[in-house]
Design a protein around this motif. Sequence first.
Motif, PDB file in Angstrom:
ATOM      1  N   ILE A 171       2.180  -3.378   0.907  1.00 39.71           N
ATOM      2  CA  ILE A 171       1.015  -2.980   0.012  1.00 39.71           C
ATOM      3  C   ILE A 171      -0.040  -4.005  -0.502  1.00 39.71           C
ATOM      4  CG2 ILE A 171       2.607  -3.468  -2.095  1.00 39.71           C
ATOM      5  CD1 ILE A 171       1.469  -0.795  -3.211  1.00 39.71           C
ATOM      6  N   PRO A 172      -1.251  -3.711   0.039  1.00 34.33           N
ATOM      7  CA  PRO A 172      -2.173  -4.641  -0.458  1.00 34.33           C
ATOM      8  C   PRO A 172      -2.408  -4.815  -1.949  1.00 34.33           C
ATOM      9  CG  PRO A 172      -3.050  -2.874   0.984  1.00 34.33           C
ATOM     10  CD  PRO A 172      -1.768  -2.437   0.517  1.00 34.33           C
ATOM     11  N   PRO A 173      -2.971  -5.869  -2.161  1.00 32.71           N
ATOM     12  CA  PRO A 173      -3.102  -6.130  -3.930  1.00 32.71           C
ATOM     13  C   PRO A 173      -3.985  -5.058  -4.536  1.00 32.71           C
ATOM     14  CG  PRO A 173      -3.507  -8.015  -2.493  1.00 32.71           C
ATOM     15  CD  PRO A 173      -3.410  -7.073  -1.558  1.00 32.71           C
ATOM     16  N   ASP A 174      -4.967  -4.295  -3.898  1.00 29.74           N
ATOM     17  CA  ASP A 174      -5.592  -3.195  -4.695  1.00 29.74           C
ATOM     18  C   ASP A 174      -4.965  -2.154  -4.778  1.00 29.74           C
ATOM     19  OD1 ASP A 174      -5.942  -3.065  -1.950  1.00 29.74           O
ATOM     20  OD2 ASP A 174      -7.700  -2.072  -2.027  1.00 29.74           O
ATOM     21  N   ILE A 175      -3.990  -1.747  -3.964  1.00 29.85           N
ATOM     22  CA  ILE A 175      -3.316  -0.706  -4.109  1.00 29.85           C
ATOM     23  C   ILE A 175      -2.295  -0.901  -4.970  1.00 29.85           C
ATOM     24  CG2 ILE A 175      -1.721   1.225  -2.900  1.00 29.85           C
ATOM     25  CD1 ILE A 175      -3.619   0.697  -0.490  1.00 29.85           C
ATOM     26  N   LEU A 176      -1.711  -2.086  -4.918  1.00 30.54           N
ATOM     27  CA  LEU A 176      -0.428  -2.544  -5.958  1.00 30.54           C
ATOM     28  C   LEU A 176      -0.979  -2.354  -7.356  1.00 30.54           C
ATOM     29  CD1 LEU A 176       2.377  -3.451  -6.310  1.00 30.54           C
ATOM     30  CD2 LEU A 176       1.420  -5.870  -5.813  1.00 30.54           C
ATOM     31  N   ARG A 177      -2.346  -2.757  -7.679  1.00 34.90           N
ATOM     32  CA  ARG A 177      -2.833  -2.867  -8.889  1.00 34.90           C
ATOM     33  C   ARG A 177      -2.971  -1.438  -9.509  1.00 34.90           C
ATOM     34  NH1 ARG A 177      -5.935  -7.342  -7.263  1.00 34.90           N
ATOM     35  NH2 ARG A 177      -7.543  -5.826  -6.491  1.00 34.90           N
ATOM     36  N   LYS A 178      -3.020  -0.513  -8.597  1.00 29.30           N
ATOM     37  CA  LYS A 178      -3.000   1.115  -9.042  1.00 29.30           C
ATOM     38  C   LYS A 178      -1.876   1.532  -9.309  1.00 29.30           C
ATOM     39  CE  LYS A 178      -7.479   1.496  -6.900  1.00 29.30           C
ATOM     40  NZ  LYS A 178      -8.222   2.102  -5.455  1.00 29.30           N
ATOM     41  N   LYS A 179      -0.790   0.932  -8.347  1.00 29.90           N
ATOM     42  CA  LYS A 179       0.450   1.800  -8.154  1.00 29.90           C
ATOM     43  C   LYS A 179       1.572   0.634  -8.667  1.00 29.90           C
ATOM     44  CE  LYS A 179      -0.662   4.615  -4.495  1.00 29.90           C
ATOM     45  NZ  LYS A 179      -0.317   6.124  -4.974  1.00 29.90           N
ATOM     46  N   LYS A 180       1.021  -0.072  -9.780  1.00 32.32           N
ATOM     47  CA  LYS A 180       2.151  -1.054 -10.213  1.00 32.32           C
ATOM     48  C   LYS A 180       3.714  -0.692 -10.801  1.00 32.32           C
ATOM     49  CE  LYS A 180      -0.377  -2.156 -14.335  1.00 32.32           C
ATOM     50  NZ  LYS A 180      -1.157  -2.780 -15.193  1.00 32.32           N
ATOM     51  N   ASP A 181       3.325   0.623 -11.302  1.00 32.38           N
ATOM     52  CA  ASP A 181       4.699   1.157 -11.811  1.00 32.38           C
ATOM     53  C   ASP A 181       5.642   1.757 -10.757  1.00 32.38           C
ATOM     54  OD1 ASP A 181       3.730   0.525 -14.236  1.00 32.38           O
ATOM     55  OD2 ASP A 181       2.780   2.593 -14.652  1.00 32.38           O
ATOM     56  N   GLU A 188       6.497  -1.970   1.401  1.00 33.23           N
ATOM     57  CA  GLU A 188       5.758  -1.413   2.366  1.00 33.23           C
ATOM     58  C   GLU A 188       5.157   0.020   1.906  1.00 33.23           C
ATOM     59  OE1 GLU A 188       7.409  -1.694   6.381  1.00 33.23           O
ATOM     60  OE2 GLU A 188       6.958  -3.947   6.427  1.00 33.23           O
ATOM     61  N   ILE A 189       4.200   0.327   2.470  1.00 33.05           N
ATOM     62  CA  ILE A 189       3.356   1.708   1.957  1.00 33.05           C
ATOM     63  C   ILE A 189       2.986   2.451   3.453  1.00 33.05           C
ATOM     64  CG2 ILE A 189       1.377   0.869   1.467  1.00 33.05           C
ATOM     65  CD1 ILE A 189       1.362   2.757  -0.920  1.00 33.05           C
ATOM     66  N   GLY A 190       3.108   3.664   3.505  1.00 34.98           N
ATOM     67  CA  GLY A 190       2.470   4.367   4.608  1.00 34.98           C
ATOM     68  C   GLY A 190       0.947   4.247   4.243  1.00 34.98           C
ATOM     69  N   PHE A 191       0.534   3.827   5.623  1.00 31.55           N
ATOM     70  CA  PHE A 191      -1.102   3.448   5.699  1.00 31.55           C
ATOM     71  C   PHE A 191      -2.043   4.401   6.240  1.00 31.55           C
ATOM     72  CE2 PHE A 191      -4.419   0.070   5.523  1.00 31.55           C
ATOM     73  CZ  PHE A 191      -4.099  -0.147   4.001  1.00 31.55           C
ATOM     74  N   VAL A 192      -1.603   4.956   7.299  1.00 25.68           N
ATOM     75  CA  VAL A 192      -2.383   5.973   7.882  1.00 25.68           C
ATOM     76  C   VAL A 192      -1.313   7.049   8.494  1.00 25.68           C
ATOM     77  CG1 VAL A 192      -4.386   4.452   8.625  1.00 25.68           C
ATOM     78  CG2 VAL A 192      -2.365   4.872   9.929  1.00 25.68           C
ATOM     79  N   GLY A 193      -1.964   8.116   8.869  1.00 30.91           N
ATOM     80  CA  GLY A 193      -1.257   9.224   9.657  1.00 30.91           C
ATOM     81  C   GLY A 193      -0.108   9.707   8.588  1.00 30.91           C
ATOM     82  N   LEU A 194       0.852  10.400   9.223  1.00 33.60           N
ATOM     83  CA  LEU A 194       1.931  11.206   8.520  1.00 33.60           C
ATOM     84  C   LEU A 194       2.680  10.036   7.464  1.00 33.60           C
ATOM     85  CD1 LEU A 194       3.491  13.489  11.243  1.00 33.60           C
ATOM     86  CD2 LEU A 194       1.879  13.868   9.374  1.00 33.60           C
TER      87      LEU A 194
END
Length: 607
Positions: A171-181, A188-194
Amino acid sequence: MNDTGFGSVLRARVIFAVIIGFFCISVFQLFNMQILQGKTYTVKANENSIKPIYQVAPRGVFYDRYHRILVGNKPTFTLRIIPAQFKRELSPYIENILGMKPGYIDRILKQTQQYSPYIPRRIAKDVPFNVIAWYEENSDKLPGVDYVVETQRDYSYGVNASHMFGYTKEIPPDILRKKKDEYMMGDEIGFVGLEKTYENFLRGEKGVKYVLVDSRQKIIGNYKNGELDKPAIKGYDLILSIDKDAQMVAESAFVDKRGAVVAIEPSTGEILAFLSSPQYNLADFASVTPNEVWKKLNLDKDKPLFNRATMSIYSPGSTFKMVSALAALEEGIIDTNYRTYCGGGFQFGNRFFKCLHVHGTVDIETSIEKSCNTFYYQLALKIGIEKWSEYAKKLGFGKKTGVDISEESPGIVPTKEFYDKVFGKDRWPKGILVSLGIGQGELSVTPIQLAQYAAILANYGKTAKPHFLKGYVETKTGRYVEIKPEYFDVGISKHTFDIVRRAMYKVVNGAGTATNIRMPDIEIAGKTGTAQNPHGNDHAIFIGFAPYKNPKIAIAVIVENAGFGSVAAAPIARDIIKAYLKKDKFKMEQPRYLSKVSDFRKSKNEN
């Protein structure tokens, strides 16, 4: 002068005041630590003695429509570093044995320095066993280094379909800041596709184990005998609509070719095969993707990271002639008695628009069967831009299909407003409309729109939004949950569809342009297209459906720079149709979740 044991009275008073002051400060500090800050210090003490070890949950598995695995999981070793305990001078040794470039570990630690130094940093995934053996032999000399057994994606099941599945990444820092909870650093987080669309289904629930550690963070035992420990829970398994056999045929057909394939079950909108070519190798994304791989993919002139099936826009060429036919018939502009003469082209103003052949007198069915351009040059003028664009949009063009992967282009359907804006109000040349009549000009479509269009033609205007997900299996209960498709009806009469469908049947089974793919046991209806390409050779296109009387599959195939649709695209469509329809489904493994479905329905009825 008075005298005391301390000297002067003043000196005695000063010393007494200092003693009282120290006493008061000590009492206040004791009160502060025990009463006011008691909870805080208790938490800190626990943090220094109790260590949570988090366990990553295995992601849900992708299955095809017959419950054959498409993407699974496999165990892997992950090497980690705890910055607070790690000695930086060890970095060269670890980098050397892992084959990393000098400075890699320092870069990772610097990138994550804003987080607690006691949170482990992933340094390498999919670490070879000989490296783990080396670590075990030298662990007492490697403070702050450890490893855990995790899972990573396993792509060894015979299909790649990189643009369909997509990939996961840390998970990149910018997404982690939004989803820190919801996420922690290193997750790891799904990045593209299904993987991205169904992240909430696939990710599972992280487990945790609490252990007691000494002042050097060495584990000395379990905390409360593991009463508070939680096991990791695997993510939901997803049952996709993909047919593995059809998908494998599509992937084999496109080795060393550029283009796309989308096949759809017409009555449900379920996607049976999906390919954008060239693909990228998903195995390169299963663990940490080397920078060299990223660089090579981004510099590749064929753009393998680009999803052509949903993002690339093409002129549809002659496959778009059915749009004009449906509009003209449905609006009563022509009927089946309407005929025109093809002498090899059409003169409009000072320009001669060519046809591929001299077709003579042509009616609506023959115009599709033999792909007569002259017929559609004139028909587009009769229909007019407003009705033509209205029907193009009604048939799904100029807007996203809403397929359940987020990377999608709407394409372009030119309108009167579009041309007024470009040329000035009513100042645009009407020759533009002549080109639109044969699917050229400013008109642009995506392969998935063409496949949806084929499904609409196959199923008399009634179909559902294209989608991959048929259902999912809840991990805790084992219950299978079906996903209901979103149905729609374009609102064109069955009589009109009958005329156009008969013509498409003749394209393959009459004297049309795709008789080369005729089969004795499967009746295919279709339409070829050869789309002009200003940047190189023409693109080959075919759309169609089968069996003609009771369609089970609708398909669109585009092969870039391959010339005639009948030669390069139609045979690929035939092979995929054959792979899907000719398998003995009774010999297929019975999906074990179907029993769960019936059990679930039965229990609901009983309740």
